[in-house]
Design a protein around this motif. Structure first.
Motif, short mmCIF file in Angstrom:
data_model
loop_
_atom_site.label_atom_id
_atom_site.label_comp_id
_atom_site.label_asym_id
_atom_site.label_seq_id
_atom_site.Cartn_x
_atom_site.Cartn_y
_atom_site.Cartn_z
N VAL A 264 0.87 -1.17 0.00
CA VAL A 264 0.00 0.00 0.00
C VAL A 264 0.90 1.22 0.00
O VAL A 264 1.63 1.46 0.96
CB VAL A 264 -0.93 0.01 1.23
N ASN A 265 0.87 1.99 -1.09
CA ASN A 265 1.74 3.16 -1.23
C ASN A 265 1.01 4.44 -0.85
O ASN A 265 1.11 5.45 -1.53
CB ASN A 265 2.27 3.26 -2.66
N GLU A 266 0.26 4.39 0.22
CA GLU A 266 -0.45 5.56 0.73
C GLU A 266 -0.35 5.55 2.25
O GLU A 266 -0.16 4.50 2.87
CB GLU A 266 -1.90 5.54 0.28
N ALA A 267 -0.49 6.73 2.86
CA ALA A 267 -0.34 6.85 4.31
C ALA A 267 -1.60 6.46 5.07
O ALA A 267 -1.52 6.13 6.25
CB ALA A 267 0.07 8.27 4.67
N ALA B 54 -10.97 6.08 1.41
CA ALA B 54 -10.21 5.18 0.53
C ALA B 54 -10.68 3.73 0.60
O ALA B 54 -10.22 2.91 -0.19
CB ALA B 54 -8.73 5.24 0.91
N ALA B 55 -11.57 3.41 1.51
CA ALA B 55 -11.92 2.01 1.78
C ALA B 55 -12.45 1.27 0.55
O ALA B 55 -12.02 0.15 0.27
CB ALA B 55 -12.94 1.93 2.92
N ILE B 56 -13.36 1.87 -0.18
CA ILE B 56 -13.94 1.18 -1.35
C ILE B 56 -12.89 0.97 -2.42
O ILE B 56 -12.78 -0.11 -3.01
CB ILE B 56 -15.16 1.95 -1.89
N ARG B 57 -12.07 2.00 -2.68
CA ARG B 57 -11.01 1.87 -3.69
C ARG B 57 -9.99 0.81 -3.25
O ARG B 57 -9.48 0.05 -4.07
CB ARG B 57 -10.31 3.21 -3.92
N PHE B 58 -9.71 0.73 -1.94
CA PHE B 58 -8.80 -0.29 -1.43
C PHE B 58 -9.36 -1.69 -1.69
O PHE B 58 -8.67 -2.55 -2.23
CB PHE B 58 -8.56 -0.08 0.07
N SER C 95 -11.75 2.80 11.36
CA SER C 95 -12.62 1.61 11.38
C SER C 95 -13.03 1.20 9.98
O SER C 95 -13.14 0.00 9.70
CB SER C 95 -13.85 1.87 12.26
N SER C 96 -13.23 2.16 9.09
CA SER C 96 -13.57 1.81 7.70
C SER C 96 -12.40 1.13 7.01
O SER C 96 -12.58 0.17 6.25
CB SER C 96 -13.95 3.06 6.91
N GLY C 97 -11.19 1.60 7.27
CA GLY C 97 -10.00 0.97 6.70
C GLY C 97 -9.80 -0.43 7.23
O GLY C 97 -9.47 -1.35 6.48
N LEU C 98 -10.01 -0.59 8.53
CA LEU C 98 -9.89 -1.91 9.13
C LEU C 98 -10.94 -2.85 8.52
O LEU C 98 -10.63 -4.00 8.16
CB LEU C 98 -10.08 -1.81 10.65
N GLY C 99 -12.14 -2.35 8.36
CA GLY C 99 -13.19 -3.15 7.72
C GLY C 99 -12.84 -3.52 6.30
O GLY C 99 -13.13 -4.63 5.84
#
Length: 112
Positions: free
Chosen positions: A16-19, A25-29, A56-60
């Motif tokens: 993952v090249n983002e901070a 960003a969750a959906i794009r991830f 929490s969205s990133g973790l999800g």
């Protein structure tokens, strides 16, 4: 979401090249992970060395990426920064994922 993939002999490494992996960003991830892992090798390693923040969205999104893998595929995590590692500990997600301290330890484990 800037995801870079590298294939090794026995794994697909996704960096993952983002901070941040957050709500914006969750959906794009998830979409990027699905595209990179579909039909890939059994062992997938997510390199989080450049990620300094996960909400929490990133973790999800990371959990969803694990769940969307094909049968027989496994998602491990590597090189969590201190703040990201803390999120995984506090949510007990460190008991759900195999977490490698470094990519070097992962290589030694595969060789050993």
């Amino acid at each position: 979401m800037d995801l870079q993939s590298t294939k090794t002999n026995d794994a697909l490494i996704i960096t993952v090249n983002e901070a941040r992996i957050d709500a914006s960003a969750a959906i794009r991830f998830k979409d990027g992970m699905r595209a990179l892992t579909d039909g890939g090798p059994a062992h997938v390693v997510l390199d989080l060395s450049k990620v300094t923040f996960v909400d929490s969205s990133g973790l999800g999104a990371i959990v969803a990426s694990m769940k969307q893998l094909n049968p027989g595929q496994q998602l491990d995590l590597a090189e969590l920064t201190p703040d990201v590692a803390k999120v995984f500990r506090l949510t007990r997600m460190d008991s759900v994922f195999v977490i490698h301290d470094s990519m070097d330890s992962l290589s030694r484990r595969a060789a050993g």
